[in-house]
Design an enzyme around this catalytic site. Structure first.
Site, short mmCIF file in Angstrom:
data_model
loop_
_atom_site.label_atom_id
_atom_site.label_comp_id
_atom_site.label_asym_id
_atom_site.label_seq_id
_atom_site.Cartn_x
_atom_site.Cartn_y
_atom_site.Cartn_z
CE LYS A 65 -22.35 1.90 -20.65
NZ LYS A 65 -21.57 0.64 -21.29
CB THR A 118 -17.54 -5.31 -18.09
OG1 THR A 118 -16.43 -4.15 -17.58
CG2 THR A 118 -17.93 -4.70 -19.30
CG ASN A 127 -22.27 -2.46 -19.44
OD1 ASN A 127 -22.67 -1.44 -20.06
ND2 ASN A 127 -20.94 -2.84 -19.65
CG HIS A 171 -18.72 5.10 -19.05
ND1 HIS A 171 -17.75 4.30 -19.82
CD2 HIS A 171 -18.56 6.24 -18.81
CE1 HIS A 171 -16.76 5.18 -19.64
NE2 HIS A 171 -17.09 6.05 -19.23
#
Length: 141
Positions: A11, A93, A114, A117
């Site tokens: 991310k 998560t 976080n 994915h």
């Protein structure tokens, strides 16, 4: 055990921290092969379509905004139990609840930012891989 494929996204927060190589090393050290990869800057439409399953959730708008805030690195991982292996590598998560040594414990900032994915099941992996790599231009090596 079966050879599986799973989609992984590094991310914007982790891309900005310049830890792509460190995360790739963890995939490979765990026996996963990176069989396709690309860096993209998602549009609002693309992020919304990809995360459409969460459309009715209160965090949807923030998730889409975060995912378009910078480039992401998208890869297909392949290996024995690739989905479970990747999920173990990622950690919980919420990085505050992630086990030490997991990607999220080491590189994530918050439950929103976080770091990564990963697909959660074979069916979602197939859909997610097809979303980013249409025509299955993904090759076993």
């Amino acid at each position: 055990m079966a050879i599986e494929r799973t989609l992984s996204i590094i991310k914007p927060d982790a891309v900005a921290k310049n830890v792509i190589g460190k995360i790739y090393q963890r995939f490979e050290d765990a026996g996963l092969k990176i069989i396709a990869s690309k860096m993209v800057h998602l549009s609002e439409r693309e992020a919304g379509q990809f995360y459409a399953v969460h459309k009715e959730r209160p965090f949807f708008k923030d998730l889409v905004s975060f995912m378009i805030s910078g480039p992401v690195m998208i890869q297909v991982l392949e290996g024995e139990s690739a989905i479970a292996t990747n999920r173990d590598l990622m950690g919980a998560t919420d990085p505050k609840k992630a086990d030490a040594g997991t990607i999220r414990a080491d590189f994530a900032e918050s439950i929103d930012a976080n770091a990564v994915h990963g697909s959660d099941a074979p069916e979602t992996a197939a859909v997610e891989i097809a979303f980013f790599f249409p025509g299955m231009n993904v090759y076993t090596r």
